[in-house]
Write an enzyme that holds these catalytic residues in place. Structure first.
Site, PDB file in Angstrom:
ATOM      1  CG  HIS A   1      26.697  61.950  62.808  1.00  0.00           C
ATOM      2  ND1 HIS A   1      28.058  61.734  62.679  1.00  0.00           N
ATOM      3  CD2 HIS A   1      26.554  62.872  63.786  1.00  0.00           C
ATOM      4  CE1 HIS A   1      28.692  62.504  63.556  1.00  0.00           C
ATOM      5  NE2 HIS A   1      27.809  63.195  64.228  1.00  0.00           N
TER       6      HIS A   1
ATOM      7  CG  PHE B   1      26.532  54.508  56.815  1.00  0.00           C
ATOM      8  CD1 PHE B   1      25.262  53.966  56.996  1.00  0.00           C
ATOM      9  CD2 PHE B   1      26.851  55.032  55.579  1.00  0.00           C
ATOM     10  CE1 PHE B   1      24.338  53.952  55.961  1.00  0.00           C
ATOM     11  CE2 PHE B   1      25.934  55.024  54.539  1.00  0.00           C
ATOM     12  CZ  PHE B   1      24.674  54.483  54.727  1.00  0.00           C
ATOM     13  CG  HIS B   2      29.408  58.648  61.128  1.00  0.00           C
ATOM     14  ND1 HIS B   2      29.279  59.995  60.820  1.00  0.00           N
ATOM     15  CD2 HIS B   2      30.098  58.100  60.096  1.00  0.00           C
ATOM     16  CE1 HIS B   2      29.855  60.244  59.658  1.00  0.00           C
ATOM     17  NE2 HIS B   2      30.351  59.110  59.193  1.00  0.00           N
ATOM     18  N   PRO B   3      27.890  54.770  63.899  1.00  0.00           N
ATOM     19  CG  PRO B   3      27.696  52.441  63.771  1.00  0.00           C
ATOM     20  CD  PRO B   3      27.858  53.669  62.912  1.00  0.00           C
TER      21      PRO B   3
END
Length: 551
Positions: A296, A475-477
Site C-alpha cells: 500500500h 508498510f504492508h508488503p
C-alpha cells in the site's frame, strides 16, 4: 558444525504468524517445536508503550530497516520499509491497528482458485484469536489477542472528520471488524490496559511455559536444508557459530514478505538464473518466488487547526512530562494509543462496487526526523491535524530477489509502484475524495490553513504529481510467496505447502494472493490460525497412514 537437536517442527520467525503457530503446534505435548528468531528480546519500554513505535522506527536493534531500490514512479525515491527484527516481529513495532480487511478481499482469494479461503471460511480464524475489549476496559471471552476499543482516550477532534464524511455521503461504521466494516469510524488497536499486545504477548510467551517449545533468539537462518526435495532442517548462525537443527515433520517459514522469499532463494528455491548467478545450487526452479510483491502507498495532507489538537498537549516540555507521568501512573492518555485514531474504508465514487480507499484522520501534525537524529515524530508547535488516504487494492506488482548469497545482505526490493494504470486512477480518485472532505462545512470551520502543498486547488495532474513526490509505503508488503493452485505461477498451494517440495510450508503475509484492503497484521495471524489446522490435520493423516502400513 554444531547441532541444535531434532524437532518435529522448526518455525523460522517469531512474528505475527510464527507466534501463533508456536502456540498452536506446541499444544500437542508430544510435538517438539523450535522457533528461530533473528532478533532479540522485545522487553523494551518503547515497544510496550503504544506511542513508542515512533522510537523504534529507525532502531536497528529491533528493526531490519529495509529500503527499496529507487522507484521511477515516485520521483526516483527509495521507500523505507521498517520490519520487525525482534521477538514478535513487526507486531512489536507496528502502529497496532487491527483490521481484518473486507469480505471482498478473501472472496477474491477464493475466486483465484484458493478454495477454502473465502470470507466465510476465514472468519472463524479471525475470531479464534480475538479478545474484544470495550471502551470501559472490559474484556469479553475469546482468544488471547486483545483488540481494544480505545475511544475513551482519543482526541475529540475526530467529530469534525465524521461530520465531514457525512456531508459527502460516506457511511459510519461502528466496528471495522464487525458485520458492517464499510464507512468511517474509530480504529481498534492491539493493546490492553495501555500496553501493546503483540503476537508474542498473546501467543508465544504463554506457549513458552511448555517444556516442548524452545525459542532461540539472535539466530539468523542461513538456509533450509534439503534431502532431495524434502526439507529436513535449518542451518542458522548464532553467537558466531553455524548451527543445524533437524526437523522430523516440517520446516515452516514465517519470516515475512521480505525475508521468506529471501531465505527460499538462499536455499536454492527460486528463479534458476538468479540462483546460478549467486552460485547457489538449484533445488527447485520457480520464477514465482519473490514475485507478485504488493504494498500500500499512502499520502498525508497537513492542516493547521482552529481548535487545540494533540500538538498542544505533546509539543511543550511540560505537556510531554504530564503525558508521561499520566501514562506511568495510570496507563492512560495520549501515550496509551496510536496516532492512527480514526479513518475508514470508503468508496471514492459512486461507480465503485466496494470500498476502494482507506482513510486516516490523526489529531496531530509532526515533522519526520532524519534517521538517527531523534524519534520519528516530533509534534509541531501549533495546533494541527492530518488526513491521509491509501488505495486499498493496488494492481501493481514488484519483486524481491537476493543480491548476494550472504544471508546478512538485505535483498533487492523493487515494488514497481504505480505501474498499473488503475493504480494511477485510484490515486487521483483518492485525492479528489479528500478535496471534497476539506471543502465541507465541517472541515472549513476546523481548518485554519493548509500546510503546503495545498490539495484544495490541485488538478488531477497535480494530485498525481504531488503523490509521486510525497507518498510513502504504509508498510504492508505481501504476496512474494503467493498462494495458488498453479505451481507455475504461485509458490504455495492452498494448504500452504511449497509446490514441488516436501515438508516445507510458508505461513505469513507473503502467501497472500492479493493484498487485503487495510492493515495486514490481523489477516497474517488469521492465515497462521488456519495453517495450524491444516498442518495438524495433514500430520494426523500421515500418522494414520504410517500406522496402517506398519500393521
Amino acid at each position: 558444525m554444531a547441532v541444535a537437536g531434532e524437532f518435529d517442527y522448526i518455525i523460522i520467525g517469531s512474528g505475527s504468524a510464527g507466534s501463533v503457530l508456536a502456540d498452536r503446534l506446541s499444544a500437542d505435548q508430544d510435538a517438539q517445536v523450535l522457533v528461530l528468531e533473528a532478533g532479540g528480546s522485545d522487553r523494551r519500554f518503547w515497544i510496550k508503550m503504544p506511542i513508542g513505535y515512533g522510537r523504534t522506527f529507525f532502531d536497528e536493534r529491533v528493526n531490519w530497516k529495509y529500503e527499496t531500490e529507487p522507484e521511477s514512479a515516485i520521483d526516483s525515491r527509495r521507500s523505507y520499509w521498517p520490519r520487525g527484527r525482534v521477538i514478535g516481529g513487526s507486531s512489536s513495532i507496528n502502529a497496532m491497528v487491527y483490521c481484518r480487511g473486507l469480505p471482498v478481499d478473501f472472496d477474491g482469494w477464493e475466486k483465484k482458485g484458493n478454495i477454502g479461503w473465502g470470507w466465510s471460511d476465514v472468519l472463524p480464524y479471525f475470531q479464534r484469536s480475538e479478545c474484544r475489549v470495550d471502551a470501559q476496559g472490559n474484556a469479553a471471552d475469546g482468544g488471547p489477542l486483545y483488540v481494544s476499543d480505545v475511544t475513551a482516550e482519543l482526541h475529540p477532534l475526530r467529530r469534525h472528520f465524521f461530520a465531514a464524511a457525512a456531508e459527502v455521503g460516506l457511511p459510519y461504521s461502528e466496528d471495522f471488524n464487525g458485520t458492517q466494516p464499510e464507512g468511517v469510524g474509530t480504529y481498534q488497536i492491539n493493546t490492553y490496559k495501555g500496553m501493546r499486545c503483540s503476537a508474542a504477548d498473546a501467543f508465544l510467551r504463554p506457549a513458552m511455559q511448555r517444556s516442548n517449545l524452545r525459542l532461540m533468539t539472535r539466530a539468523l537462518a542461513h538456509r533450509i536444508v534439503f534431502k532431495g526435495r524434502r526439507a529436513v532442517g535449518v542451518e542458522f548462525e548464532q553467537d558466531g557459530r553455524i548451527v543445524t537443527a533437524h526437523a522430523r515433520r516440517e520446516v515452516i517459514l514465517c519470516a515475512g514478505a521480505v525475508n521468506s522469499p529471501q531465505l527460499l532463494q538462499l536455499s536454492g528455491v527460486g528463479p534458476k538464473a538468479l540462483l546460478r548467478r549467486h552460485g547457489i545450487p538449484v533445488v527447485l526452479d520457480n520464477e514465482a518466488v519473490g514475485g507478485e510483491l504488493q504494498d500500500h502507498l499512502g499520502i498525508n495532507y497537513y492542516y493547521k487547526s482552529t481548535e487545540p489538537t494533540l500538538n498542544n498537549q505533546l509539543y511543550p516540555l511540560h505537556g510531554k512530562l504530564w503525558a508521561g507521568l499520566r501514562y506511568v501512573l495510570t496507563r492512560k492518555g495520549p501515550l496509551s494509543v496510536s496516532v492512527n485514531q480514526s479513518g475508514g474504508f470508503v468508496r471514492s465514487g459512486a461507480q465503485c462496487a466496494s470500498p476502494d480507499t482507506q482513510l486516516y484522520f490523526n489529531p496531530v501534525t509532526y515533522s519526520t526526523a532524519p534517521e538517527g537524529k531523534r524519534p520519528l515524530m516530533n509534534p509541531d508547535p501549533f495546533a494541527g491535524f492530518i488526513i491521509s488516504f491509501q488505495p486499498c487494492r493496488p494492481k501493481s506488482r514488484g519483486r524481491i530477489d537476493i543480491r548476494s548469497a550472504d544471508p546478512r545482505v538485505g535483498p533487492q526490493i523493487r515494488p514497481n509502484y504505480l505501474s498499473d494504470p488503475e493504480d494511477v486512477a485510484n490515486v487521483i480518485a483518492g485525492g479528489r475524495l479528500i478535496q471534497q472532505m476539506v471543502r465541507t462545512q465541517a472541515l472549513r470551520g476546523l481548518i485554519k490553513e493548509a500546510i503546503a502543498p495545498d490539495l484544495d486547488g490541485m488538478s488531477d495532474e497535480q494530485i498525481l504529481e504531488d503523490f509521486r513526490q510525497r507518498c510513502g509505503s504504509v508498510f504492508h508488503p505481501v504476496g512474494t510467496c503467493g498462494m495458488g493452485p498453479d505451481a507455475r505461477t504461485s509458490v504455495v498451494d492452498t494448504r500452504l505447502r511449497v509446490h514441488g517440495l516436501e515438508a516445507l510450508r510458508v505461513v505469513d503475509a507473503s502467501v497472500f494472493p492479493t493484498i487485503t484492503s487495510g492493515n495486514t497484521n490481523a489477516p497474517t495471524m488469521m492465515v497462521a490460525q488456519k495453517a495450524a489446522d491444516l498442518i495438524l490435520a495433514d500430520n494426523k493423516k500421515m500418522e494414520t497412514r504410517n500406522a496402517h502400513q506398519k500393521a
